[in-house]
Design a protein around this motif. Structure first.
Motif, PDB file in Angstrom:
ATOM      1  N   ALA A 176      -2.653  -6.339  -5.928  1.00 40.91           N
ATOM      2  CA  ALA A 176      -2.314  -6.753  -4.571  1.00 40.91           C
ATOM      3  C   ALA A 176      -3.303  -6.191  -3.572  1.00 40.91           C
ATOM      4  O   ALA A 176      -3.730  -6.884  -2.642  1.00 40.91           O
ATOM      5  CB  ALA A 176      -0.901  -6.332  -4.210  1.00 40.91           C
ATOM      6  N   ALA A 177      -3.678  -4.956  -3.730  1.00 39.06           N
ATOM      7  CA  ALA A 177      -4.604  -4.321  -2.782  1.00 39.06           C
ATOM      8  C   ALA A 177      -5.953  -5.034  -2.769  1.00 39.06           C
ATOM      9  O   ALA A 177      -6.587  -5.152  -1.742  1.00 39.06           O
ATOM     10  CB  ALA A 177      -4.784  -2.851  -3.126  1.00 39.06           C
ATOM     11  N   ALA A 178      -6.369  -5.549  -3.929  1.00 37.50           N
ATOM     12  CA  ALA A 178      -7.651  -6.228  -4.027  1.00 37.50           C
ATOM     13  C   ALA A 178      -7.574  -7.686  -3.572  1.00 37.50           C
ATOM     14  O   ALA A 178      -8.535  -8.238  -3.063  1.00 37.50           O
ATOM     15  CB  ALA A 178      -8.162  -6.173  -5.462  1.00 37.50           C
ATOM     16  N   ASP A 179      -6.418  -8.340  -3.766  1.00 37.41           N
ATOM     17  CA  ASP A 179      -6.297  -9.772  -3.549  1.00 37.41           C
ATOM     18  C   ASP A 179      -5.824 -10.190  -2.165  1.00 37.41           C
ATOM     19  O   ASP A 179      -6.132 -11.264  -1.699  1.00 37.41           O
ATOM     20  CB  ASP A 179      -5.328 -10.395  -4.570  1.00 37.41           C
ATOM     21  N   ARG A 238       0.841  -1.209   0.000  1.00 39.29           N
ATOM     22  CA  ARG A 238       0.000   0.000   0.000  1.00 39.29           C
ATOM     23  C   ARG A 238       0.870   1.250   0.000  1.00 39.29           C
ATOM     24  O   ARG A 238       0.601   2.212  -0.712  1.00 39.29           O
ATOM     25  CB  ARG A 238      -0.928   0.013   1.218  1.00 39.29           C
ATOM     26  N   LYS A 239       1.936   1.238   0.810  1.00 40.83           N
ATOM     27  CA  LYS A 239       2.841   2.375   0.885  1.00 40.83           C
ATOM     28  C   LYS A 239       3.508   2.619  -0.462  1.00 40.83           C
ATOM     29  O   LYS A 239       3.628   3.762  -0.907  1.00 40.83           O
ATOM     30  CB  LYS A 239       3.899   2.125   1.974  1.00 40.83           C
ATOM     31  N   ALA A 240       3.936   1.556  -1.129  1.00 40.84           N
ATOM     32  CA  ALA A 240       4.552   1.694  -2.452  1.00 40.84           C
ATOM     33  C   ALA A 240       3.559   2.336  -3.421  1.00 40.84           C
ATOM     34  O   ALA A 240       3.928   3.217  -4.198  1.00 40.84           O
ATOM     35  CB  ALA A 240       5.013   0.335  -2.977  1.00 40.84           C
ATOM     36  N   GLY A 241       2.301   1.926  -3.365  1.00 48.81           N
ATOM     37  CA  GLY A 241       1.275   2.522  -4.218  1.00 48.81           C
ATOM     38  C   GLY A 241       1.074   3.997  -3.909  1.00 48.81           C
ATOM     39  O   GLY A 241       0.943   4.819  -4.811  1.00 48.81           O
ATOM     40  N   GLN A 242       1.077   4.358  -2.635  1.00 51.02           N
ATOM     41  CA  GLN A 242       0.933   5.756  -2.239  1.00 51.02           C
ATOM     42  C   GLN A 242       2.106   6.595  -2.746  1.00 51.02           C
ATOM     43  O   GLN A 242       1.959   7.786  -3.000  1.00 51.02           O
ATOM     44  CB  GLN A 242       0.856   5.868  -0.712  1.00 51.02           C
ATOM     45  N   LEU A 243       3.262   5.957  -2.903  1.00 47.86           N
ATOM     46  CA  LEU A 243       4.450   6.657  -3.385  1.00 47.86           C
ATOM     47  C   LEU A 243       4.566   6.639  -4.905  1.00 47.86           C
ATOM     48  O   LEU A 243       5.572   7.046  -5.458  1.00 47.86           O
ATOM     49  CB  LEU A 243       5.707   6.051  -2.741  1.00 47.86           C
TER      50      LEU A 243
END
Length: 129
Positions: free
Chosen positions: A123-126, A74-79
């Protein structure tokens, strides 16, 4: 009981005698006052990498490690990352299962190592941890 805390990547590198020479975000796991391992995200080679290093792995660490991996993705996605990579630790027979549970899939064999990748949106969904 294992607790996870943010940490300075340089201090993690010194404590675990590892090299962290890319920009990184690091966390440490502490179990009953003893360093149990570390993990985080690092950026290098035009990729974002998720890494974990355990000192004395225990079965009860599996759930916190999965939860931390989800948090790091999640953090990687936020970045702004759309994809994260990791190298399978061949010392542990359970690592392919943990990678799959975290949303990673085999990407390639590079320099004799299995490199896995995870698409952040998927990844966030699974990941159901």
């Amino acid at each position: 009981m294992l607790t996870i805390h943010p940490a300075d990547p340089h201090q993690v590198a010194v404590a675990l005698d590892v090299v962290i020479d890319w920009p990184a975000i690091a966390f440490v796991g502490i179990d009953d006052g003893v360093l149990a391992g570390s993990g985080g995200l690092a950026w290098g080679g035009k990729r974002c990498w998720l890494w974990f290093k355990t000192i004395d792995p225990k079965p009860e660490y599996a759930r916190p490690v999965l939860q931390m991996a989800k948090r790091l993705l999640r953090k990687a996605g936020q970045l702004g990352e759309s994809r994260v990579f990791t190298v399978r630790d061949q010392k542990f027979a359970t690592s392919p299962r943990l990678l799959k549970l975290t949303g990673f899939r085999l990407f390639a064999i590079e320099d004799g190592q299995e490199v896995y990748t995870c698409d952040i949106g998927k990844a966030a969904a699974d990941v159901g941890v």
